[in-house]
Design an enzyme around this catalytic site. Structure first.
Site, PDB file in Angstrom:
ATOM      1  N   ASP A   1     -10.403 -54.961 -73.052  1.00 57.01           N
ATOM      2  CA  ASP A   1      -9.057 -54.502 -73.405  1.00 57.01           C
ATOM      3  C   ASP A   1      -9.122 -53.035 -73.774  1.00 57.01           C
ATOM      4  O   ASP A   1      -9.970 -52.618 -74.576  1.00 57.01           O
ATOM      5  CB  ASP A   1      -8.509 -55.295 -74.602  1.00 57.01           C
TER       6      ASP A   1
ATOM      7  N   ASP B   1      -0.032 -65.916 -66.800  1.00 56.19           N
ATOM      8  CA  ASP B   1      -0.228 -66.533 -68.112  1.00 56.19           C
ATOM      9  C   ASP B   1       0.561 -67.833 -68.090  1.00 56.19           C
ATOM     10  O   ASP B   1       1.756 -67.829 -67.791  1.00 56.19           O
ATOM     11  CB  ASP B   1       0.315 -65.627 -69.225  1.00 56.19           C
TER      12      ASP B   1
END
Lengths: 252, 196
Positions: free
Chosen positions: A11, A130
């Site tokens: 990330d 997702d």
């Protein structure tokens, strides 16, 4: 034989890695290039850089970072996070990204997937989904990093995206993400067996056995994880040795 | 040693340039005929679609330049496929340097194999100085939906759906289907061998 892939995910915020700061053997653990290079050296098969920067300078910092990464890393890498146009993608590919991943923008504008496929080829278009299993037992697509629910079922969107030109699916189960209790085997298996493109399973990998399960039982083509690698709970080298012992086809 | 990377409408050209930089080799990316002809070595890379790439090369006379080269030339991925006689990808007539034909992967019904092939696979039956110090069955990174059949110019073999040419060589021309620029240390060794 084509191997299963192990993919660490980093990330990125404002050009820096957000997690993974306990790498004492790195000069600068916040440097995505250095951390990525370390993973590559340890045997990672690919890397994913997920940019979570929300500022207006995002585009520029991200393309500069991608350029730096591609100068230093000798394995393929994917860049994702807020990508919403053909121009965004062109800049990232020109700076050396091998693939890009799209999520919410592709759902809101499916034409984007088709445009990207036409312009750059399906091999560089990764569709990230997702998904969450609700009480009715169905898996639904979520947007905006899991904050917005849709009424679309995961398999339906995945199939449509593949028809439009997505070359790979990066599937994250919100029910499993962060639990370290194992990957979502059923929905991964559904996608991996019904789609004509590779499926990368993400969310829930917490022990080496989980990777055996996701490859053997769920037929995933690749498995992605973040914190277990960043916090050294599982090393890439021992993980790959373990998988090989379990007769999973893996690159050592 | 001067090394040129052929510039055309295919992707991944920068990655090859950066990979060469990592092993300390300077290269120039150009579509200038004279500079390509004069280079000591030429790399013809590429990710993309065969027919549009061939059209682009023909429109700029680069097809003739490539065919006429006498120095060592290395095709990578689409570059190697374009050096073959033809491709089933939109029925394209290619450069015809290698007689081998490029066909689409068609896994048998019920097969779990996916197209394109994406990921790391072995190369074996290695028969070229390009693979000096590269062990048999080394893993390289592949991304492709079409493949060159086995033939007399095969210098490396890989299995996917069936055995196929992951490397070809004829006279001064060689090609690899995988991406040495993305194949970690093995890929760097192959690039070093070519640049030597």
């Amino acid at each position: 034989m084509l191997t299963k892939r192990i993919i660490p995910c980093l990330d990125i915020k404002d050009g820096r890695t957000v997690k993974g700061t306990n790498f004492v053997d790195l000069r600068d653990a916040g440097d995505p290039v250095e951390l990525g290079a370390l993973y590559a050296q340890q045997g990672a098969d690919e890397l994913v850089f997920l940019d979570i920067t929300a500022t207006v300078e995002k585009r520029k910092t991200l393309s500069e970072l991608v350029n730096k990464i591609s100068h230093h890393i000798n394995i393929p890498f994917t860049v994702g996070g807020g990508i919403s146009s053909v121009d965004d993608v062109r800049v990232l590919l020109q700076n050396g990204a091998d693939k890009i991943s799209v999520n919410t923008a592709a759902y809101k504008n499916p034409q984007l997937v088709q445009d990207l496929e036409k312009e750059f080829g399906s091999q560089c278009v990764v569709l990230a989904i997702d998904t969450r299993q609700e009480d009715d037992g169905e898996w639904y697509v979520y947007l905006n990093g899991g904050r917005v629910k849709t009424e679309t079922k995961c398999l339906d969107w995945a199939k449509k995206a593949v028809d439009l030109g997505a070359g790979e699916i990066l599937l994250t189960s919100m029910n499993h993400d962060g639990t370290k209790q194992g990957f979502a085997l059923d929905i991964t298996r559904t996608l991996a067996t019904q789609l004509s493109v590779p499926v990368i399973a993400s969310g829930g990998g917490g022990a080496m056995e989980h990777f055996v399960d996701v490859f053997e039982n769920a037929k995933a083509d690749a498995a992605l994880a973040a914190s277990i690698f960043h916090f050294k709970e599982i090393g890439i080298e021992p993980l790959k040795e373990y998988l090989k012992e379990k007769n999973i086809n893996i690159r050592i | 040693m001067s090394l040129v990377i052929v510039k055309y409408n295919a992707g991944n050209i920068q990655s090859v340039l950066y990979a060469l930089e990592r092993i300390g080799v300077k290269a120039v990316v150009t579509d200038d005929h004279a500079r390509i002809r004069e280079a000591d070595k030429v790399i013809f890379p590429g990710v993309g679609e065969a027919s549009s790439a061939m059209k682009y090369l023909q429109a700029r006379g680069l097809d003739e330049v490539l065919r006429s080269l006498t120095q060592p030339v290395l095709g990578i991925c689409l570059g190697m496929q374009l050096m073959c006689s033809s491709s089933e990808e939109n029925d394209t007539t290619c450069l015809g340097i290698f007689e081998e034909r490029v066909k689409k992967f068609t896994p048998p019904a019920g097969s779990a194999l996916k197209v394109p092939q994406i990921g790391w696979n072995n190369i074996y039956d290695l028969k070229s100085p390009l693979f000096n110090a590269v062990p048999e069955n080394s893993y390289c990174y592949f991304v492709h939906g079409y493949y060159a059949a086995l033939g007399e110019h095969t210098i490396a073999t890989t299995d996917y759906v069936q055995p196929y040419s992951s490397g070809l060589s004829k006279n001064n021309f060689s090609g690899v289907q995988f991406h040495p620029e993305k194949s970690a240390k093995i890929g760097e060794q192959i690039l070093r061998n070519f640049c030597k």
